[in-house]
Design a protein around this motif. Structure first.
Motif, short mmCIF file in Angstrom:
data_model
loop_
_atom_site.label_atom_id
_atom_site.label_comp_id
_atom_site.label_asym_id
_atom_site.label_seq_id
_atom_site.Cartn_x
_atom_site.Cartn_y
_atom_site.Cartn_z
N GLY A 16 0.82 -1.22 0.00
CA GLY A 16 0.00 0.00 0.00
C GLY A 16 0.85 1.26 0.00
O GLY A 16 0.56 2.23 -0.73
N ILE A 17 1.92 1.28 0.81
CA ILE A 17 2.81 2.45 0.85
C ILE A 17 3.48 2.65 -0.51
O ILE A 17 3.60 3.78 -0.99
CB ILE A 17 3.86 2.27 1.96
CG1 ILE A 17 3.19 2.28 3.33
CG2 ILE A 17 4.92 3.36 1.88
CD1 ILE A 17 4.13 1.97 4.48
N LEU A 18 3.90 1.55 -1.15
CA LEU A 18 4.53 1.66 -2.45
C LEU A 18 3.58 2.21 -3.50
O LEU A 18 3.98 3.05 -4.34
CB LEU A 18 5.05 0.28 -2.88
CG LEU A 18 5.81 0.21 -4.22
CD1 LEU A 18 7.08 1.07 -4.13
CD2 LEU A 18 6.18 -1.22 -4.56
N ILE A 19 2.32 1.79 -3.46
CA ILE A 19 1.34 2.28 -4.42
C ILE A 19 1.10 3.78 -4.22
O ILE A 19 1.04 4.56 -5.19
CB ILE A 19 0.02 1.50 -4.28
CG1 ILE A 19 0.24 0.04 -4.72
CG2 ILE A 19 -1.08 2.14 -5.11
CD1 ILE A 19 -0.96 -0.84 -4.46
N LEU A 20 0.97 4.19 -2.95
CA LEU A 20 0.73 5.61 -2.69
C LEU A 20 1.96 6.46 -2.97
O LEU A 20 1.83 7.68 -3.21
CB LEU A 20 0.29 5.79 -1.22
CG LEU A 20 -1.06 5.16 -0.86
CD1 LEU A 20 -1.35 5.39 0.62
CD2 LEU A 20 -2.18 5.74 -1.71
N ASP A 129 -6.45 9.84 -17.45
CA ASP A 129 -5.48 9.79 -16.37
C ASP A 129 -5.07 8.33 -16.14
O ASP A 129 -5.68 7.61 -15.33
CB ASP A 129 -6.11 10.40 -15.10
CG ASP A 129 -5.09 10.57 -13.98
OD1 ASP A 129 -5.42 11.22 -12.97
OD2 ASP A 129 -3.97 10.03 -14.10
N ILE A 130 -4.05 7.88 -16.86
CA ILE A 130 -3.65 6.47 -16.82
C ILE A 130 -3.21 6.05 -15.42
O ILE A 130 -3.56 4.97 -14.95
CB ILE A 130 -2.52 6.21 -17.84
CG1 ILE A 130 -2.98 6.57 -19.26
CG2 ILE A 130 -2.08 4.76 -17.77
CD1 ILE A 130 -4.13 5.74 -19.73
N VAL A 131 -2.44 6.88 -14.76
CA VAL A 131 -1.92 6.53 -13.44
C VAL A 131 -3.05 6.35 -12.43
O VAL A 131 -3.06 5.39 -11.65
CB VAL A 131 -0.92 7.59 -12.95
CG1 VAL A 131 -0.46 7.29 -11.52
CG2 VAL A 131 0.28 7.66 -13.87
N SER A 132 -4.04 7.24 -12.46
CA SER A 132 -5.16 7.12 -11.52
C SER A 132 -5.97 5.86 -11.81
O SER A 132 -6.40 5.16 -10.88
CB SER A 132 -6.05 8.35 -11.61
OG SER A 132 -5.36 9.50 -11.16
N ILE A 133 -6.20 5.57 -13.07
CA ILE A 133 -6.95 4.36 -13.43
C ILE A 133 -6.18 3.11 -12.99
O ILE A 133 -6.75 2.16 -12.43
CB ILE A 133 -7.23 4.32 -14.95
CG1 ILE A 133 -8.16 5.48 -15.33
CG2 ILE A 133 -7.82 2.99 -15.37
CD1 ILE A 133 -8.40 5.61 -16.82
N LEU A 138 -5.50 -1.39 -9.30
CA LEU A 138 -4.59 -2.10 -8.40
C LEU A 138 -5.17 -2.20 -6.98
O LEU A 138 -5.07 -3.24 -6.32
CB LEU A 138 -3.24 -1.39 -8.37
CG LEU A 138 -2.03 -2.20 -7.88
CD1 LEU A 138 -1.85 -3.44 -8.74
CD2 LEU A 138 -0.77 -1.34 -7.93
N ALA A 139 -5.78 -1.11 -6.52
CA ALA A 139 -6.40 -1.12 -5.19
C ALA A 139 -7.54 -2.14 -5.12
O ALA A 139 -7.68 -2.86 -4.13
CB ALA A 139 -6.91 0.27 -4.84
#
Length: 356
Positions: A16-20, A129-133, A138-139
């Motif tokens: 989770g920390i890595l994703i954020l 917004d590719i990163v947000s999608i 992933l979440a």
């Protein structure tokens, strides 16, 4: 189990920390002219809270109350609505956009070259917004994986609990079968002594009394001391000796340290009983061997008897022996070895049990 769960929790937290932290890596690698100002801090906090909220909303409400309740249509409609909101809001684009730039030294004004257009101030924004999608998907995937594993663990725990309860109930039933069957044979022996008015009838009754006390007071426990089980075996062998003729030769031997050891009750007795049940004949010579060796946490019981021709066509495993085999599977799984040999002349049993 607790160590494994703590490891899984640590891995999930690190993921989770890595994703954020992913937007930060992209932000600083996107353009060297951007600086991390107050606007970026606020948008980054919004970005983190948004996706953390999506994760917990999915894990605590959507997945258990919709997906596990088999409301698949509502579940996927809600996910599509969330994804549409992410596409419209574009949280990563809002985070990475920065109207403020680092001030750079301006060169002296010169006449611009003729017919050379000025460079664009910023690169064009992507259509989506590719990163947000990607972060949203992933979440959701991580949430589904974690909740599925949790449900699987709960299911396995329920299955193991049900199997344990079933084994305990069946084991209690098997014990109830073993005890009357065993006692029935002993009473037949005492009855034979009483009919012949044998002088050893009184001592035999005392031995039977000791055995019945063992059966009523101890055999209902999960474990008894090995010395108690052997004492019961010895009384049983002594009772059998009283009714046997000279045609039957008995070798009964106990070796090793039998103190401070525990064993399930009547496990050994059933095999000893089987020796006398199928190996005694009043017409031909018989040889019965019962030997027990106790070393450390390992006990070995060896039983051998000549096959009575009058009984060799009978089913060899009586009620007590068959139930004892099942009890061994329940009580000592992967901790015992039972070898049975039958060459139509001699029947042998070699049992090894590794005690806890």
């Amino acid at each position: 189990m607790q160590k494994k769960m703590r490891l899984q929790t640590s891995i999930q937290t690190a993921t989770g920390i890595l994703i954020l932290a992913l937007p930060l890596f992209i932000f600083f690698g996107h353009n060297s002219n951007h600086y991390f100002g107050l606007s970026q801090i606020l948008h980054y906090i919004i970005f983190c809270f948004l996706f953390v909220g999506i994760y917990f909303l999915h894990s605590k409400i959507l997945f258990p109350k919709l997906y596990l309740a088999k409301k698949y249509l509502i579940y996927f409609v809600v996910l599509l609505a969330q994804l549409s909101g992410i596409i419209v809001v574009r949280p990563f684009d809002r985070f990475i956009s920065n109207p403020n730039r680092m001030e750079q030294a301006q060169p002296p004004k010169l006449s611009p070259p003729i017919n050379i257009p000025p460079p664009p101030s910023e690169s064009p924004r992507p259509l989506v917004d590719i990163v947000s999608i990607f972060t949203f998907l992933l979440a959701i995937i991580i949430g589904v994986t974690i909740e599925t594993n949790k449900q699987l663990r709960l299911t396995m725990q329920r299955v193991l609990m049900a199997e344990t309860e079933k084994a305990q109930a069946e084991l209690a039933f098997l014990k109830a079968q073993v005890n009357p069957h065993f006692l029935f044979n002993i009473l037949n022996n005492i009855y034979t002594l009483a009919l012949t008015q044998d002088s050893n009838t009184a001592s035999s009754i005392m031995k039977l009394s000791n055995m019945m006390r063992y059966l009523t007071d101890e055999a209902g426990n999960d474990e008894v001391s090995l010395s108690q089980e052997i004492a019961c075996m010895t009384d049983y062998v002594d009772l059998q000796r009283l009714r046997l003729t000279q045609k039957t030769n008995i070798e009964y031997e106990i070796k090793g340290n039998i103190e401070d050891k525990k064993i399930a009750p009547l496990i050994l007795m059933a095999f000893v009983e089987n020796v006398f049940k199928y190996g005694v004949s009043n017409h031909k010579n018989n040889k019965l061997i019962i030997k027990l060796l106790a070393e450390h946490n390992l006990i070995n019981l060896y039983c051998e008897n000549t096959i009575n021709p009058d009984k060799k066509n009978e089913k060899r495993t009586g009620i007590g022996l068959e139930n004892t085999k099942k009890r061994l599977q329940y009580i000592y799984p992967n901790k015992h070895i039972l070898a049975v040999e039958n060459d139509q002349k001699v029947f042998k049993i070699n049992l090894s049990i590794h005690l806890n």
